[in-house]
Scaffold this active site. Structure first.
Site, PDB file in Angstrom:
ATOM      1  N   LYS A 116       0.822  -1.227   0.000  1.00 27.69           N
ATOM      2  CA  LYS A 116       0.000   0.000   0.000  1.00 27.69           C
ATOM      3  C   LYS A 116       0.851   1.271   0.000  1.00 27.69           C
ATOM      4  CE  LYS A 116      -3.155  -2.945   0.000  1.00 27.69           C
ATOM      5  NZ  LYS A 116      -3.863  -3.301  -1.232  1.00 27.69           N
ATOM      6  N   GLU A 199      -2.481   7.609   7.484  1.00 27.87           N
ATOM      7  CA  GLU A 199      -3.400   8.324   6.595  1.00 27.87           C
ATOM      8  C   GLU A 199      -4.363   9.106   7.458  1.00 27.87           C
ATOM      9  OE1 GLU A 199      -5.737   5.983   3.871  1.00 27.87           O
ATOM     10  OE2 GLU A 199      -3.997   5.479   2.653  1.00 27.87           O
ATOM     11  N   HIS A 234     -15.964  -4.287   7.851  1.00 28.36           N
ATOM     12  CA  HIS A 234     -15.283  -4.356   6.560  1.00 28.36           C
ATOM     13  C   HIS A 234     -15.759  -5.502   5.682  1.00 28.36           C
ATOM     14  CE1 HIS A 234     -12.988  -0.994   7.784  1.00 28.36           C
ATOM     15  NE2 HIS A 234     -12.526  -1.626   8.844  1.00 28.36           N
ATOM     16  N   ARG A 291      -8.174  -8.106  -8.908  1.00 27.94           N
ATOM     17  CA  ARG A 291      -8.855  -9.390  -9.111  1.00 27.94           C
ATOM     18  C   ARG A 291     -10.286  -9.124  -9.540  1.00 27.94           C
ATOM     19  NH1 ARG A 291      -9.390  -8.239  -3.532  1.00 27.94           N
ATOM     20  NH2 ARG A 291     -11.588  -7.840  -3.124  1.00 27.94           N
TER      21      ARG A 291
HETATM   22  C1  MV4 Z   1     -10.104   4.676   5.194  1.00 28.55           C
HETATM   23  C2  MV4 Z   1     -11.290   5.296   5.637  1.00 28.55           C
HETATM   24  C3  MV4 Z   1     -11.214   6.630   6.016  1.00 28.55           C
HETATM   25  N1  MV4 Z   1     -10.043   7.283   5.964  1.00 28.55           N
HETATM   26  N2  MV4 Z   1      -8.965   5.373   5.157  1.00 28.55           N
HETATM   27  C4  MV4 Z   1     -11.856   0.246   4.665  1.00 28.55           C
HETATM   28  C5  MV4 Z   1     -11.551  -0.755   3.601  1.00 28.55           C
HETATM   29  C6  MV4 Z   1     -10.212  -0.384   3.055  1.00 28.55           C
HETATM   30  N3  MV4 Z   1     -10.163  -0.530   1.648  1.00 28.55           N
HETATM   31  C7  MV4 Z   1     -10.013   1.042   3.488  1.00 28.55           C
HETATM   32  N4  MV4 Z   1     -11.079   1.396   4.358  1.00 28.55           N
HETATM   33  C8  MV4 Z   1     -11.211   2.661   4.805  1.00 28.55           C
HETATM   34  N5  MV4 Z   1     -10.083   3.408   4.787  1.00 28.55           N
HETATM   35  C9  MV4 Z   1      -8.938   6.647   5.529  1.00 28.55           C
HETATM   36  N6  MV4 Z   1      -7.775   7.309   5.483  1.00 28.55           N
HETATM   37  C10 MV4 Z   1     -12.476   4.539   5.658  1.00 28.55           C
HETATM   38  C11 MV4 Z   1     -12.419   3.226   5.237  1.00 28.55           C
HETATM   39  C12 MV4 Z   1     -13.679   2.518   5.267  1.00 28.55           C
HETATM   40  C13 MV4 Z   1     -14.352   2.256   6.478  1.00 28.55           C
HETATM   41  C14 MV4 Z   1     -13.845   2.616   7.736  1.00 28.55           C
HETATM   42  C15 MV4 Z   1     -14.532   2.337   8.899  1.00 28.55           C
HETATM   43  C16 MV4 Z   1     -15.755   1.697   8.862  1.00 28.55           C
HETATM   44  C17 MV4 Z   1     -16.290   1.310   7.639  1.00 28.55           C
HETATM   45  C18 MV4 Z   1     -15.596   1.592   6.444  1.00 28.55           C
HETATM   46  C19 MV4 Z   1     -16.145   1.222   5.229  1.00 28.55           C
HETATM   47  C20 MV4 Z   1     -15.459   1.481   4.062  1.00 28.55           C
HETATM   48  C21 MV4 Z   1     -14.236   2.143   4.088  1.00 28.55           C
END
Ligand code: MV4
Length: 480
Positions: A116, A199, A234, A291
């Site tokens: 990442k 982040e 998630h 994928r």
């Molecule tokens: C984040 C975020 C907010 N800020 N990163 C979750 C899955 C992965 N692909 C990255 N994710 C997230 N990253 C930053 N800098 C919010 C998510 C996020 C999430 C976070 C908490 C609860 C539910 C979520 C659902 C989708 C994405």
């Protein structure tokens, strides 16, 4: 085109890939664990090979055995589906070394997006907006100063993580040190790699992703977005296309950026670029999934393309058959993930034998399932049993068709997520399309962690429970 392909997966996605192969006139080779001897993907394939005991690491994750099956059966290619070996650059390389085509992106693109920190670096250099954060992995002494620059709240994320694994939210600086130690320990345990980066936390955002297709000659197109904000721990529960928050102009901007992201890593085959979309309609690259994804079917429903067939054609060396101007999304599609989990008990994974099964149907209804009556559901594997997809001319029509299909759906013998989805189809905020990634958590009572089904709704499901019991009794009497 290939004459024979190995499908290195199980369940609904193995069945999905089998169907695409058969349509293209490709002979299919299934692999299966001891637990899956009677599974649908084994019955539907032209040939099937046992590859080990139930545990995934001794069967579906045994890349060496799967390559042996490809050799022994005379297959030219392996389709990994999702999960298991799909995003494993080492497996993609091993296939190439064995002279077998991996139906997926080049190992170099899997590796670049799998790290990442490297992905953020490559995206920034290509002009893809990333969430503000650190440009390198952190040394222990650097974290306080770095956090000061990024600002709170922030996420500590594992460089080898993704999909929400190995992230930790930190609200203020006195929590940093402890969170860093925990994050490193967890990352080492989960990935054998304790590198982390920071982040800024983007709050109240939507999770919107763009499907792309790329051929081996540098042509890249996008197939529009999917809205994936309805998640719990998630795990996505429902996806829809288009997103209620994206209009044609924003789709074009996000699509162009997703294409640029793919070009920056010399991508080929199908892939998905994940973004956070905030209330100002600013969007930020999160990660790229290299994928086929679980939710690809809703993009198929609104574009009319068959993404799995396109994957096979691209892997066989054919150029893209569509230009960007040919892609014109039509109508609205919704997917409900039907999992073996108990929504009344914190979505605890459920097991049991499917003793009765009634699948829904009708116009605009698609069921991608890997189940049949008599199948024993264990907790060895992912809990996804089926994907229920509805399409409508409008979002409202897609929702009505979904509500009806969920009413028809009966899976007897194992708890499923169906009651949750029935509840969601009547939820006012969902019906308005007014939700983001915090919606489920925010509305959930703490004790059931993300499912706000109230007691009266439970009462409303009583007639269903009685009906289920009735079916069981009826079946019992008939047998004796
Ligand atoms: C984040 C975020 C907010 N800020 N990163 C979750 C899955 C992965 N692909 C990255 N994710 C997230 N990253 C930053 N800098 C919010 C998510 C996020 C999430 C976070 C908490 C609860 C539910 C979520 C659902 C989708 C994405």
């Amino acid at each position: 085109m290939f004459e024979k392909v190995v499908i290195a997966n199980r369940g609904e996605i193995a069945v999905r890939i089998l169907r695409a192969c058969r349509e293209l006139g490709i002979r299919t080779v299934a692999v299966y664990s001891e637990a899956d001897r009677r599974a649908l993907h084994v019955r539907y394939a032209d040939e099937a090979y046992a590859i080990g005991p139930a545990a995934a690491r001794d069967s579906y994750l045994r890349g060496d055995r799967i390559i042996d099956v490809a050799r022994d059966s005379g297959a030219e290619a392996i389709h990994p589906g999702y999960g298991f070996l799909a995003e494993n650059a080492g497996f993609a390389t091993a296939c190439a070394e064995a002279g077998i085509t991996f139906v997926g992106p080049p190992a170099s693109a899997i590796a670049a997006m799998g790290d990442k920190v490297e992905a953020r670096r490559r995206m920034k250099a290509a002009g893809v907006p990333v969430v503000p954060g650190t440009d390198t992995e952190l040394r222990d002494g650097e974290i306080l100063a770095a956090a000061g620059r990024v600002g709170f709240p922030l996420f500590i994320k594992a460089a080898a993580g993704g999909g929400g694994r190995g992230m930790r939210l930190v609200g203020q600086d006195d929590e940093l040190q402890r969170a860093l130690e925990q994050a490193r320990r967890e990352a080492m345990k989960a990935f054998g790699d304790d590198r982390v980066y920071l982040e800024k936390a983007v709050q109240g955002a939507r999770h919107v992703e763009i499907q792309i297709l790329a051929d081996g000659e540098g042509r890249v197109i996008h197939l529009g977005e999917r809205e994936c904000s309805i998640q719990r721990r998630h795990q996505k529960l429902l996806e829809e296309a288009p997103s209620p928050a994206v209009d044609a102009a924003l789709r074009q901007r996000m699509g162009a950026i997703a294409v640029r992201a793919a070009e920056a890593v010399d991508y080929a085959n199908a892939g998905t670029v994940e973004f956070l979309l905030d209330q100002n309609h600013d969007f930020y690259f999160l990660e790229m999934n290299t994928r086929l994804q679980v939710e690809h079917g809703i993009t198929e429903a609104v574009t009319g393309l068959d993404i799995v067939k396109e994957q096979l054609r691209i892997a066989a060396g054919e150029p893209l058959r569509h230009r960007q101007a040919d892609i014109r999304p039509l109508g609205h599609a919704i997917e409900c993930r039907i999992t073996a989990e108990d929504p009344f008990n914190d979505f605890l994974p459920a097991s049991g034998r499917i003793v009765r099964l009634f699948q829904p149907g009708g116009p605009g209804v698609r069921v991608d399932a890997g189940i049949q009556e008599g199948l024993e559901i264990s907790t060895f594997y992912d809990s996804l049993l089926a994907k229920l997809i509805t399409w409508g001319e409008t979002r409202d029509e897609a929702i009505r068709r979904m509500a009806e299909a969920l009413r028809e759906y009966r899976i007897v013998g194992v708890s499923t997520s169906i009651p949750f989805h029935r509840w969601l189809m009547g939820d006012a905020a969902f019906l308005r399309g007014d939700y983001d990634t915090s919606t489920l958590q925010a509305r959930a009572p703490a004790q059931n962690g993300g499912f706000a089904l109230a007691e009266p709704d439970r009462e409303a499901n009583r007639p269903l429970a009685a009906l289920v019991a009735g079916m069981l009794n009826h079946g019992g009497r008939r047998r004796t």
